[in-house]
Scaffold this active site. Sequence first.
Site, mmCIF file in Angstrom:
data_model
loop_
_atom_site.group_PDB
_atom_site.id
_atom_site.type_symbol
_atom_site.label_atom_id
_atom_site.label_comp_id
_atom_site.label_asym_id
_atom_site.label_seq_id
_atom_site.Cartn_x
_atom_site.Cartn_y
_atom_site.Cartn_z
ATOM 1 N N HIS A 309 148.622 28.083 137.106
ATOM 2 C CA HIS A 309 149.754 27.306 137.600
ATOM 3 C C HIS A 309 150.582 28.166 138.524
ATOM 4 C CE1 HIS A 309 153.265 24.705 137.707
ATOM 5 N NE2 HIS A 309 152.425 23.759 137.356
ATOM 6 N N ASP A 367 146.695 19.623 132.724
ATOM 7 C CA ASP A 367 145.537 18.811 133.097
ATOM 8 C C ASP A 367 144.309 19.083 132.240
ATOM 9 O OD1 ASP A 367 146.810 17.422 135.103
ATOM 10 O OD2 ASP A 367 146.481 19.005 136.558
HETATM 11 N N1 CMC Z 1 140.307 29.656 138.219
HETATM 12 C C1 CMC Z 1 139.944 30.896 138.607
HETATM 13 N N2 CMC Z 1 140.743 31.749 139.272
HETATM 14 C C2 CMC Z 1 141.981 31.309 139.561
HETATM 15 C C3 CMC Z 1 142.441 30.014 139.195
HETATM 16 C C4 CMC Z 1 141.549 29.196 138.483
HETATM 17 N N3 CMC Z 1 141.899 27.968 138.089
HETATM 18 N N4 CMC Z 1 143.708 29.856 139.609
HETATM 19 C C5 CMC Z 1 144.041 30.988 140.223
HETATM 20 N N5 CMC Z 1 143.001 31.862 140.199
HETATM 21 C C6 CMC Z 1 142.990 33.241 140.692
HETATM 22 C C7 CMC Z 1 142.855 33.303 142.206
HETATM 23 O O1 CMC Z 1 141.519 33.411 142.610
HETATM 24 C C8 CMC Z 1 143.644 34.559 142.513
HETATM 25 O O2 CMC Z 1 142.863 35.682 142.185
HETATM 26 P P1 CMC Z 1 142.970 37.031 143.074
HETATM 27 O O3 CMC Z 1 144.372 37.532 142.918
HETATM 28 O O4 CMC Z 1 141.965 37.941 142.499
HETATM 29 O O5 CMC Z 1 142.686 36.633 144.490
HETATM 30 C C9 CMC Z 1 144.792 34.524 141.497
HETATM 31 O O6 CMC Z 1 144.272 33.790 140.380
HETATM 32 C C10 CMC Z 1 146.050 33.832 142.028
HETATM 33 O O7 CMC Z 1 145.660 32.569 142.554
HETATM 34 P P2 CMC Z 1 146.523 31.723 143.578
HETATM 35 O O8 CMC Z 1 145.647 30.716 144.238
HETATM 36 O O9 CMC Z 1 147.299 32.662 144.463
HETATM 37 O O10 CMC Z 1 147.562 31.026 142.620
HETATM 38 P P3 CMC Z 1 148.474 29.801 142.988
HETATM 39 O O11 CMC Z 1 149.719 29.974 142.216
HETATM 40 O O12 CMC Z 1 148.616 29.621 144.447
HETATM 41 O O13 CMC Z 1 147.602 28.561 142.440
HETATM 42 C C11 CMC Z 1 146.899 26.686 141.277
HETATM 43 C C12 CMC Z 1 148.017 27.720 141.463
HETATM 44 C C13 CMC Z 1 147.342 25.675 140.214
HETATM 45 C C14 CMC Z 1 146.678 25.925 142.600
HETATM 46 C C15 CMC Z 1 145.604 27.404 140.836
HETATM 47 O O14 CMC Z 1 145.819 28.104 139.630
HETATM 48 C C16 CMC Z 1 144.413 26.460 140.720
HETATM 49 O O15 CMC Z 1 143.763 26.190 141.729
HETATM 50 N N6 CMC Z 1 144.142 25.942 139.473
HETATM 51 C C17 CMC Z 1 143.058 25.011 139.287
HETATM 52 C C18 CMC Z 1 143.547 23.621 139.649
HETATM 53 C C19 CMC Z 1 144.489 23.070 138.594
HETATM 54 O O16 CMC Z 1 144.222 23.102 137.409
HETATM 55 N N7 CMC Z 1 145.612 22.501 139.089
HETATM 56 C C20 CMC Z 1 146.575 21.827 138.233
HETATM 57 C C21 CMC Z 1 147.910 22.512 138.196
HETATM 58 S S1 CMC Z 1 148.973 21.852 136.899
HETATM 59 C C22 CMC Z 1 149.290 20.221 137.319
HETATM 60 C C23 CMC Z 1 149.787 19.989 138.706
HETATM 61 O O17 CMC Z 1 150.628 20.729 139.214
HETATM 62 O O18 CMC Z 1 149.331 19.021 139.301
#
Ligand code: CMC
Length: 433
Positions: A309, A367
């Site tokens: 998240h 989710d």
């Molecule tokens: N699986 C694997 N690796 C992950 C994931 C994941 N779900 N989420 C983040 N990472 C890793 C990412 O690769 C990165 O690694 P590194 O630092 O080595 O490059 C690190 O964690 C930080 O990731 P980020 O993309 O900078 O994090 P963010 O805060 O921008 O992303 C997120 C948040 C929710 C988009 C992401 O965690 C994600 O894509 N999750 C899967 C989709 C999901 O479940 N979304 C629902 C969110 S809750 C309900 C809502 O808001 O709708």
Amino acid sequence: MDDQKPAGAAASMNVNGKALNLPVLKGTMGPDVVDIRKLYGEADVFTYDPGFTSTAACESAITFIDGDKGQLLHRGYPIEQLAEKSTFLEVCHLLLHGELPTAAEYAKFERNVTYHTMLHDQFDKFFGGFRRDAHPMAIMVGAVGALAAFYHDSLDIHDEEQREISAIRLIAKMPTIAARAFKYSMGQPFVHPRNELSYAENFLRMCFAVPAEDYVANPVLTRAMDRIFILHADHEQNASTSTVRLAGSSGANPFACIAAGIACLWGPAHGGANEEALNMLKEIGTPDRIPEFVAGVKDRKYRLMGFGHRVYKNFDPRAKVLKQSADEVLAAIGDPNDPLLQVARELETVALNDPYFIERKLYPNVDFYSGIILSAMGFPTSMFTVLFALARTVGWVAQWKEMIADPSQKIGRPRQLYTGPTQRDYVPVEARG
Ligand code: CMC
């Protein structure tokens, strides 16, 4: 907006040799904000923050999140208490009006929502224009936007009473529209709302009753549905809420703004993750395939959907509550040997103990569990994000109303760091190399 006060201190900056003192504003909770509104005028620079990771785009008194503490408050009330003790309609009143309703206010609010659940008869014909295999979110984007064509008497955004009527109409009609999108995809006749049923019960009945047999909801399922609605009701300035605010900042009508929010929610990084999370569990299929799948995540071939998240870096408080609901629902109607459930439980354990996920603070989010519950209830994955949209409508509307009532509100217009060509002269086609 009385609660916002200058923090007293100013942030000083030196830009292009010019010393600047920027006011620092203090909210009631959360980090102070540096007020950069005069920065461009005084120093001819923009700030750069793609993804808004350090930017407060508005002032709001509705929802507060402390991601490190795993804290989510609506108008000051912890989400855990609301999920345990309240109802969705009570939370709607809280989000829209700032306070939990008195008994009389609640009765009036509930009657008002109930009174608006029906759709204009002509509206039903709208659904028939879609292909039967249309994704229900595609139907939601179109149908909710189309409400503006039916309810002309509540489109004046400068009239407080009309704004309130639109808010009630949206909250009341979303379950009816969502249930119709579901019924249409299955080729079943629409089921009309029933005023004597609760919000959640009515929605479940509109989804699962058929003319040949009525649907009487199991109270465990009704409670879980209501809880899912509460847990998704609002979440501060997330992508879809910011989309609603941005659309609304131009003066667009509330139905168009909420349709914009639904479009944004559809994406797999946002509300679409619940559908993706369940599809992922199905794809894994059996617990013995989890190590191979996790290896793929670490190789960055794909993400673990339903994990991680932007704001919660400790745990998602909504996920904690939903995990309990998932246990209750599955105990009531689920198959404890369901392979999907086994995969979900095993995957959760593996991920929570794996350094890759621990280091990146990746925990199950809302989710992950909502998909498991909704699947047990009988909803296809394509309906998951629709249910999120249904519940989030009140948050979108509350934030939209707050924005319109804010005297400092202006059209949202971000700037950019331009990296394209500098000015050059047009070259006729025959002279291009
Ligand atoms: N699986 C694997 N690796 C992950 C994931 C994941 N779900 N989420 C983040 N990472 C890793 C990412 O690769 C990165 O690694 P590194 O630092 O080595 O490059 C690190 O964690 C930080 O990731 P980020 O993309 O900078 O994090 P963010 O805060 O921008 O992303 C997120 C948040 C929710 C988009 C992401 O965690 C994600 O894509 N999750 C899967 C989709 C999901 O479940 N979304 C629902 C969110 S809750 C309900 C809502 O808001 O709708």
